[in-house]
Design an enzyme around this catalytic site. Sequence first.
Site, PDB file in Angstrom:
ATOM      1  N   HIS A 142       0.801  -1.218   0.000  1.00 26.15           N
ATOM      2  CA  HIS A 142       0.000   0.000   0.000  1.00 26.15           C
ATOM      3  C   HIS A 142       0.839   1.276   0.000  1.00 26.15           C
ATOM      4  O   HIS A 142       0.337   2.332  -0.415  1.00 26.15           O
ATOM      5  CB  HIS A 142      -0.941   0.017   1.214  1.00 26.15           C
ATOM      6  CG  HIS A 142      -2.211  -0.735   0.979  1.00 26.15           C
ATOM      7  ND1 HIS A 142      -2.337  -2.077   1.236  1.00 26.15           N
ATOM      8  CD2 HIS A 142      -3.409  -0.335   0.483  1.00 26.15           C
ATOM      9  CE1 HIS A 142      -3.562  -2.469   0.920  1.00 26.15           C
ATOM     10  NE2 HIS A 142      -4.228  -1.435   0.462  1.00 26.15           N
ATOM     11  N   GLY A 143       2.052   1.238   0.481  1.00 25.55           N
ATOM     12  CA  GLY A 143       2.831   2.464   0.504  1.00 25.55           C
ATOM     13  C   GLY A 143       4.245   2.252   0.985  1.00 25.55           C
ATOM     14  O   GLY A 143       4.624   1.173   1.442  1.00 25.55           O
TER      15      GLY A 143
END
Length: 458
Positions: free
Chosen positions: A314-315
Site C-alpha cells: 500500500h505504501g
Amino acid sequence: MVNFAGMEFIFYFFPVFLLIYHLIPIKYKDVVLLLGSYLFYASGDLKYVLLLLLLTLCNYFMGQQIHKLSEGYKMHSWQRTERKKKLAFIISLDVTVLLVFKMLAVFVDSSLFPLGLSFYLFKMISFQVDYYRGEIFEKTSFLSVAVYFSLFPQVISGPIMRYNEGTEPQNRIYCLSQLEDGMKYFAAGLGMKVLLADRLAILWNDLQMIGYQSISTPLAWLGAAGYSLQLYFDFWGYSLMASGILVCLGFDFIENFHHPYASGSIGEFYRRWHMTLGRFFRDYVYIPLGGSRCRKNRLILNLMIVWLITGLWHGNGLNYLLWGAVLGLFIMLEKLFYGERLKKLPVLRNLYVLFLIPLTWVIFAITDLHQLLIYFGRLFPVFGGTGIAVNTGDFLKYAGTYGKLFLAGGLLCIPGVFDFLEKHRKNPFVIAGLLLIFWYSVYFMASSGENPFLYFQF
C-alpha cells in the site's frame, strides 16, 4: 483521461469506445478492447506503455512454456521440475520489477512508479499460478492474455479479475439490459466518489491545515470517522464504476466490497473490503505458506508475513508497515483467542469493529510518525497528556457542516439500504434518482474540478 470521474472519460472516450465496441462483430471485439485499453493507459502514463507490453510478452511466452510442459497423458518428473523452474523464474521477474520501481519511487522520485503497476503485475502472477495449477484448461492466445492484463476498467486500480472471469468474447453478454445495469452501477459509483468521498476529503484536509495539535478530541474522532468514510466511498465508488464499465462490455459484475462496516471482526472486515486483493493474498501467499492449517507459531508467522506484505504494497512509509502489523496482530488475536467469543456478541462485535477500524485508518492516512503520535494524543488525551479542552467549539462547527454527509454515508453502510436499492434498480424512482445523482455529480465536477481516486497511488 484515466480518471473515471473526469469529463474527458465520461463524455468522450467511454461513449465513443462503447459505440465502436458494440457495433463491431464479436470476433473483433478483443482487438478493439486491446487498442482501447492501450490508448486509455497511454493517456495517463505514455512513457510506461512499453513496460506493460514487454511484461505482457514475457508472461505470455512463459505461460505457453508452462502449458506446453503439461501436455500429454502423463507428466514426467523432469517436466514437473521444469514447470516449477519456469514458474519461479517468471514470478521472480514480476516481483523484482515491482520491487525495483518501488525502490525508485522511495529513493529517487515517486513519479517513477508506473501507473497501475501493482495491479497488472498481480494479474500476471495470478495468470501464471492458475496456468501452472491447471485452472486455465485451454491453451491461451496472445490477444486474450494481453486483453486480460491491460483491460482498461481494471488496469489502474483493479478489481483484480481472474483470467477465467469472462475472458472469451463469445462468453460475454451483449444486450440492452446488460448495458443499462452497467450504467446504473457507474452512476452510483460516480455519486459515491464525487458527492461523498470528495466532499468528506475537505474535512480531513481542514484538519491538516489547522494542525493536529490544535483540534479538540471530539473533532479528532470526527476526522477519523470522516477519513474512514472518505476512503470507503472513494474506493467503493471506483470499484462500482470499474465493474459497471465491465458490465457494459458484457462481463459479469465483480464485487469488490460487501458492506465491510457491518462486520463483526477485523478479519471479517478484510474479507469484505477490497475482496479481490484479499483473495489474491489468500490464494497466492497465505495458503501456499500453510494458511491456518498449521501450528500456532506457524499461523502467527503466516499472518504477519501476509499483513506486512499488504502494508508494503500500500505504501512506502513506515506508517504502512505499522498499519499492516497492527491489523495482522488483531486478526491473529481473533483467530487464537477471542474470535469465537465475538460471534456470540452481535452488537458489541460491531461496535468493536467501528471503534478499531477508524483508528487503523488514521495510521494509514498519516505518513509522518510524529504527527501520527500527535493525532493519537488528541484521540486519547488522557494518554497524550494534551488535555481535551482545545478549541472546544470546533466539533459543533464541523459536525454541522458535514452532518448530512455522515448521515448519507452511514445509511449506505447499512447492508439493507444498498441491497434494497440494488434489488429495485429497475424501479422508475430508483432510475430517476440515479439520473439525478449522475448529473449532480457532473455539475460538481464542472464547478470544483476533478479529483483522482485515492488508490491510484498504489
